[in-house]
Write a protein that holds these residues in place. Structure first.
Motif, PDB file in Angstrom:
ATOM      1  N   SER A 186      36.522  39.389  37.691  1.00  0.00           N
ATOM      2  CA  SER A 186      36.283  40.025  38.994  1.00  0.00           C
ATOM      3  C   SER A 186      35.483  41.309  38.806  1.00  0.00           C
ATOM      4  O   SER A 186      34.609  41.628  39.610  1.00  0.00           O
ATOM      5  CB  SER A 186      37.609  40.348  39.679  1.00  0.00           C
ATOM      6  N   ALA A 187      35.790  42.031  37.718  1.00  0.00           N
ATOM      7  CA  ALA A 187      35.057  43.274  37.443  1.00  0.00           C
ATOM      8  C   ALA A 187      33.573  42.958  37.227  1.00  0.00           C
ATOM      9  O   ALA A 187      32.692  43.669  37.725  1.00  0.00           O
ATOM     10  CB  ALA A 187      35.640  43.963  36.216  1.00  0.00           C
ATOM     11  N   ILE A 188      33.325  41.872  36.500  1.00  0.00           N
ATOM     12  CA  ILE A 188      31.928  41.507  36.242  1.00  0.00           C
ATOM     13  C   ILE A 188      31.237  41.116  37.552  1.00  0.00           C
ATOM     14  O   ILE A 188      30.106  41.524  37.828  1.00  0.00           O
ATOM     15  CB  ILE A 188      31.867  40.373  35.197  1.00  0.00           C
TER      16      ILE A 188
ATOM     17  N   ASP B 169      39.755  35.089  42.126  1.00  0.00           N
ATOM     18  CA  ASP B 169      38.705  36.079  41.798  1.00  0.00           C
ATOM     19  C   ASP B 169      38.069  36.650  43.062  1.00  0.00           C
ATOM     20  O   ASP B 169      37.851  37.850  43.181  1.00  0.00           O
ATOM     21  CB  ASP B 169      37.556  35.423  41.010  1.00  0.00           C
ATOM     22  N   SER B 170      37.756  35.735  44.006  1.00  0.00           N
ATOM     23  CA  SER B 170      37.035  36.205  45.188  1.00  0.00           C
ATOM     24  C   SER B 170      37.903  37.173  45.998  1.00  0.00           C
ATOM     25  O   SER B 170      37.390  38.125  46.589  1.00  0.00           O
ATOM     26  CB  SER B 170      36.593  35.024  46.056  1.00  0.00           C
ATOM     27  N   ASP B 171      39.255  36.947  46.014  1.00  0.00           N
ATOM     28  CA  ASP B 171      40.135  37.893  46.727  1.00  0.00           C
ATOM     29  C   ASP B 171      40.070  39.264  46.064  1.00  0.00           C
ATOM     30  O   ASP B 171      40.027  40.302  46.729  1.00  0.00           O
ATOM     31  CB  ASP B 171      41.602  37.429  46.672  1.00  0.00           C
ATOM     32  N   ILE B 172      40.071  39.255  44.734  1.00  0.00           N
ATOM     33  CA  ILE B 172      40.069  40.536  44.006  1.00  0.00           C
ATOM     34  C   ILE B 172      38.755  41.284  44.255  1.00  0.00           C
ATOM     35  O   ILE B 172      38.755  42.482  44.529  1.00  0.00           O
ATOM     36  CB  ILE B 172      40.280  40.305  42.485  1.00  0.00           C
ATOM     37  N   VAL B 173      37.658  40.543  44.205  1.00  0.00           N
ATOM     38  CA  VAL B 173      36.364  41.209  44.405  1.00  0.00           C
ATOM     39  C   VAL B 173      36.273  41.754  45.837  1.00  0.00           C
ATOM     40  O   VAL B 173      35.821  42.880  46.059  1.00  0.00           O
ATOM     41  CB  VAL B 173      35.177  40.262  44.112  1.00  0.00           C
ATOM     42  N   ASN B 174      36.757  40.961  46.800  1.00  0.00           N
ATOM     43  CA  ASN B 174      36.731  41.443  48.189  1.00  0.00           C
ATOM     44  C   ASN B 174      37.536  42.735  48.322  1.00  0.00           C
ATOM     45  O   ASN B 174      37.094  43.695  48.953  1.00  0.00           O
ATOM     46  CB  ASN B 174      37.322  40.397  49.139  1.00  0.00           C
TER      47      ASN B 174
ATOM     48  N   ILE C   2      35.660  49.741  36.218  1.00  0.00           N
ATOM     49  CA  ILE C   2      36.328  50.318  35.045  1.00  0.00           C
ATOM     50  C   ILE C   2      37.508  49.416  34.688  1.00  0.00           C
ATOM     51  O   ILE C   2      38.436  49.246  35.492  1.00  0.00           O
ATOM     52  CB  ILE C   2      36.837  51.745  35.354  1.00  0.00           C
ATOM     53  N   LEU C   3      37.447  48.833  33.514  1.00  0.00           N
ATOM     54  CA  LEU C   3      38.546  47.969  33.073  1.00  0.00           C
ATOM     55  C   LEU C   3      39.504  48.806  32.246  1.00  0.00           C
ATOM     56  O   LEU C   3      39.112  49.402  31.234  1.00  0.00           O
ATOM     57  CB  LEU C   3      37.993  46.816  32.234  1.00  0.00           C
ATOM     58  N   LEU C   4      40.757  48.837  32.676  1.00  0.00           N
ATOM     59  CA  LEU C   4      41.750  49.658  32.004  1.00  0.00           C
ATOM     60  C   LEU C   4      42.595  48.775  31.104  1.00  0.00           C
ATOM     61  O   LEU C   4      43.113  47.749  31.548  1.00  0.00           O
ATOM     62  CB  LEU C   4      42.618  50.313  33.090  1.00  0.00           C
ATOM     63  N   GLY C   5      42.746  49.183  29.846  1.00  0.00           N
ATOM     64  CA  GLY C   5      43.583  48.387  28.944  1.00  0.00           C
ATOM     65  C   GLY C   5      43.262  48.690  27.507  1.00  0.00           C
ATOM     66  O   GLY C   5      42.464  49.592  27.208  1.00  0.00           O
ATOM     67  N   ARG C   6      43.899  47.954  26.588  1.00  0.00           N
ATOM     68  CA  ARG C   6      43.627  48.164  25.167  1.00  0.00           C
ATOM     69  C   ARG C   6      42.325  47.438  24.829  1.00  0.00           C
ATOM     70  O   ARG C   6      42.234  46.222  25.007  1.00  0.00           O
ATOM     71  CB  ARG C   6      44.785  47.621  24.341  1.00  0.00           C
TER      72      ARG C   6
ATOM     73  N   VAL D  95      42.289  38.170  32.239  1.00  0.00           N
ATOM     74  CA  VAL D  95      40.987  37.492  32.305  1.00  0.00           C
ATOM     75  C   VAL D  95      40.428  37.533  33.731  1.00  0.00           C
ATOM     76  O   VAL D  95      39.234  37.788  33.951  1.00  0.00           O
ATOM     77  CB  VAL D  95      41.155  36.016  31.896  1.00  0.00           C
ATOM     78  N   GLN D  96      41.329  37.311  34.679  1.00  0.00           N
ATOM     79  CA  GLN D  96      40.856  37.259  36.068  1.00  0.00           C
ATOM     80  C   GLN D  96      40.296  38.606  36.529  1.00  0.00           C
ATOM     81  O   GLN D  96      39.335  38.671  37.287  1.00  0.00           O
ATOM     82  CB  GLN D  96      42.025  36.870  36.954  1.00  0.00           C
ATOM     83  N   MET D  97      40.934  39.689  36.045  1.00  0.00           N
ATOM     84  CA  MET D  97      40.430  41.023  36.388  1.00  0.00           C
ATOM     85  C   MET D  97      39.058  41.250  35.738  1.00  0.00           C
ATOM     86  O   MET D  97      38.166  41.841  36.335  1.00  0.00           O
ATOM     87  CB  MET D  97      41.414  42.094  35.922  1.00  0.00           C
ATOM     88  N   MET D  98      38.926  40.761  34.483  1.00  0.00           N
ATOM     89  CA  MET D  98      37.626  40.938  33.800  1.00  0.00           C
ATOM     90  C   MET D  98      36.530  40.220  34.588  1.00  0.00           C
ATOM     91  O   MET D  98      35.449  40.769  34.825  1.00  0.00           O
ATOM     92  CB  MET D  98      37.675  40.336  32.395  1.00  0.00           C
TER      93      MET D  98
END
Ligand code: NDP
Ligand code: PYR
Ligand code: MG
Length: 761
Positions: free
Chosen positions: A467-469, A745-750, A480-484, A462-465
């Motif tokens: 951050s991707a958004i 989230d903010s760390d991932i986006v950075n 690009i979200l990788l997964g099923r 969820v956190q990756m989703m």
């Protein structure tokens, strides 16, 4: 669901979930208090508290002015509300106003280094409110009243100004008025108008509107040319319904009765009322080259897109940060208080407000220098219809506005501690800029100009989703979200996340047509390292990191970010199976630590366990390279427990040897060592070594080993209150970043933005 209308979806906007997560993640809310003195020993306690504290107590009792020397008062502003007019959301009560008030407090800190605390006062009774606040004077250097409805706010502010000897400033009135006046000055210039003949209609006759009208009248705007409207329509002379003395003061002789009638042929529309109050027909009926300031928050009276559909000759401003021309009091209150506090002003008077408005207006006319362009997301603006006012991130504001306010306070005799050396004051103001903010700004700005495809390897998280958004929403490129896909969609639906939006691409590893290419690529790399073809097939089919890294290696994505579900070293090993170091480079991790307005890069915080002298020299080169790319002039300290040979010891030997290697390599940056951390970071301690080759305190710290790097950055974060970004991986041939498993989230986006930045340069 987005927090904004569907029509706004293409804008840099945030979702409701993002807004809630932002506020709830980590320590809830946006503020904490941290001590400025050590509180570690019995002696500290004796000094900070009893008996030592009695000494400043007596000094202050004898001379109240010394409170500014012995307490935090002089840099402390209270943001106080009762929540009766929260933004344009109406009366939602004191408690509900707390997020806004905390927000104002952090903006004070972020933009002008003013310490601030929010106080929510749970009463709608004017006398109770005044009594509550008036006795708080000794605690603060200033009072910023916020989101209190009219007409109560006028009475409250007036009475508090009479009884308190510190600045009392209702931000919605004067902050807004100052910024609107600055924008108006420039919009009038651009459309060839003046204060004498321009016709203005202001919708809203509350706190913000009345103050705006009063300030522009004080600046020379012709009172006969202003019509004020409220929920009952035009405020004309003789109207009795819904009136009060503040509205009456601005009532005019006119036979117009509705807003629609009022705006016909008007040159300027000020909206300080509510969402959607200005209709397309009204926009049509305005004069040629109309000036429309739709300032209601969070949603304006009309959006710039709606205006653009009707006419193309308008100058439009809103209160929002995601459109050009943000007329919002955030441009004012931090800096106005900064100037007022610095001269210990007893009040904020009209001269100070006008000085702030004029300084702001002139700043927009100046050329935007290189180091400022980043604040404008790469669209280096030129004074014109799309740029009538600087943005809140403009680093020049901290010098220009407080200086103008402080000077005006001195000229009008309300400064209790006039500044004698204005040059030195200017330098102090610039030093309050937060350097990393501009660094990150620069990174984001560069990526926006050259958007990149970043694969978020753990796309089912969820956190990756989220951050991707956020990545896509900030127009940094395709996430690009990788997964099923099925799993992702199920989770997204459960969490209320909308994946069908521009900038989001889902890649299902199992169904990808590129599986064969990735497997062949990886097999070629691993066949002589003990891997069978079927082992590699399994890695590509089952492991997101190998799939993502192969995508990047073969150019199907520009960079990747991973790390949430797997410990750092495992994720790093996964990536290294697919991607090598850049020729002539070494992969290292660099953390950026931000503490008290100071930024230091620390290396290697990710890869080398016990680096050799040769490796330490490489680490210094890689870290200095990153520092340069981030816009710093590197001053590299090769750290150890000893300084220039004392105490002598085997472990420092490697560091000394690394310095010699750098000497031999004739690198083009400053470095020296070995030295202890206090020598590197404290110029007074460094002065004890006059031969030290660093021209100032170090901004790049090369640690002797991974354990010291990891321990010290984590301690800085946990104990020192530093913000630590990274480790950032540098030296890879392709752009890869690994977040820690506890990343927000903010760390991932950075890190995704940094991955994109590294992919493009
Ligand atoms: N961009 C910025 O920096 C700032 C923007 N604002 C915005 O200005 C607005 C007003 O805030 P503030 O002055 O503090 O609030 P107040 O409660 O003091 O005043 C609100 C005023 O707006 C009028 N109003 C409300 N809805 C309408 C409508 N549909 N048509 C005409 N008039 C209307 C009210 O009329 P009545 O008197 O009849 O009730 C009242 O006069 C908010 O949207 C706020 O977000 C405020 C401060 C700063
Ligand atoms: C910006 C602000 O203070 C408001 O909208 O109330
Ligand atoms: Mg407000």
């Amino acid at each position: 669901m987005p927090a904004t209308d569907k029509s706004d979806r293409t804008r840099t906007s945030v979702t409701e979930q993002e807004a809630l997560d932002f506020h709830s993640q980590g320590r809830p809310g946006k503020l904490e208090i941290s001590p400025t003195k050590p509180m570690a020993t019995q002696r500290d306690l004796s000094l900070a508290y009893s008996p030592g504290v009695a000494v400043p107590v007596k000094a202050i009792a004898e001379d109240p002015a010394t409170a500014y020397d012995y307490t935090a008062r002089g840099n402390m502003v209270a943001v106080i509300s009762n929540g009766t007019a929260i933004l344009g959301l109406g009366n939602l009560g004191a408690l509900a106003s707390k997020p806004v008030m905390e927000g104002k407090s952090v903006l004070f800190k972020r933009f002008a280094d003013v310490d601030s605390i929010d106080l929510e006062v749970d009463t709608e009774n004017v006398d109770e409110f005044i009594n509550c606040v008036r006795f708080l004077g000794p605690s603060f250097g200033g009072i910023n009243l916020e989101d209190i409805k009219a007409p109560d706010c006028f009475i409250i502010e007036q009475r508090l100004r009479e009884v308190m000897d510190i600045p009392v400033f209702h931000d919605d009135q004067h902050g807004t008025a100052i910024i609107a006046a600055a924008g108006l000055i420039n919009a009038l210039t651009l459309t060839g108008r003046d204060f004498k003949t321009t016709k203005l209609v202001c919708n809203g006759a509350g706190a913000a509107a009345i103050a705006c009208i009063e300030l522009i009248k004080a600046m020379g705007f012709n009172p006969q040319n202003i019509i004020l409207c409220d929920t009952k329509g035009v405020i004309f002379k003789g109207r009795t319904e819904g009136m009060n003395q503040w509205k009456s003061a601005h009532a005019v002789e006119t036979d117009r009765r509705t807003l629609a009638e009022a705006v016909e042929g008007a040159d300027v529309f000020f909206g300080l009322s509510a969402k959607g109050a200005l209709s397309p027909d009204m926009v049509r009926s305005l004069a040629p080259k109309p000036i429309i300031f739709a300032m209601a928050n969070p949603d304006p009276e009309i959006t710039p897109e709606e205006v653009a559909q009707i006419r193309d000759d308008a100058i439009v401003a809103t209160g929002r940060s995601d459109y050009p021309n943000q007329v919002n009091n955030v441009l004012g209150f931090p800096y106005i208080f900064r100037g007022a506090l610095d001269v210990r002003a007893s009040t904020i008077n009209d001269a100070m407000k006008i000085a702030a408005a004029e300084a702001l207006a002139s700043l927009a006319k100046e050329d935007v220098p290189d180091d400022v362009a980043a604040a404008y997301q790469g669209n280096r603006p030129r004074f014109g219809a799309q740029y009538i006012i600087p943005v809140p991130f403009d680093p020049r504001l901290i010098s220009a506005i407080p200086m103008a306010v402080a000077k005006a306070a001195m000229e009008t005799g309300v400064a209790r501690k006039p500044i004698t050396d204005l040059n030195a004051y200017g330098q102090q103001l610039s030093a309050r800029r937060d350097p990393i903010a501009s660094t990150l700004q620069r990174i984001y700005e560069r990526v926006r100009r050259q958007p990149k495809r970043i694969v978020f390897a753990e796309g089912e998280e969820v956190q990756m989703m989220r951050s991707a958004i956020a990545y896509a929403n900030q127009q940094l490129g395709t996430a690009i979200l990788l997964g099923r896909e099925e799993q992702m969609r199920e989770t997204a639906e459960r969490e209320g996340i909308d994946l069908d939006r521009p900038g989001i691409q889902i890649v299902n590893a199992r169904l990808s047509k590129r599986v064969g290419a990735y497997t062949d690529f990886l097999y070629a790399r691993l066949q002589r390292k003990g891997y069978l073809f079927r082992d590699v097939q399994r890695l590509i089919n089952n492991d997101r990191n190998h799939f993502a890294a192969s995508m990047v290696a073969l150019g199907d994505a520009d960079g990747m970010v991973t790390g949430l579900t797997r410990n750092y070293s495992t994720a790093l090993e996964d990536v290294r199976r697919c991607i090598d170091a850049k020729p002539g480079h070494r992969v290292i991790g660099v953390s950026i630590a931000l503490c008290r307005g100071r930024t230091v890069l620390v290396a290697d915080t990710a890869v080398h366990d016990m680096p050799s002298a040769e490796e330490l020299a490489d680490i210094a080169e890689e870290a200095a390279g990153l520092a340069k790319r981030l816009g710093y002039v590197p001053r590299v300290a090769m750290l150890a427990y000893s300084t220039f040979g004392h105490p002598s010891g085997e472990r420092s030997e490697r560091v000394r040897e690394a310095v010699k290697i750098l000497d031999r390599r004739r690198v083009d940056f400053e470095y020296d060592g070995e030295m202890a951390a206090d020598v590197a970071l404290n110029h007074r301690v460094m002065e004890q070594y006059p031969f030290c080759r660093l021209s100032g305190t170090a901004n790049v710290l090369v640690m002797p080993a991974f354990h010291s790097a990891s321990i010290s950055t984590k301690m800085l974060q946990e104990l020192g209150g530093s913000t630590v970004i990274g480790p950032l991986l540098v030296g890879f041939d392709k752009s890869v970043q690994i977040v820690s498993m506890s990343a927000k989230d903010s760390d991932i986006v950075n890190l995704a933005a940094i991955a994109a930045y590294n992919a493009g340069t």
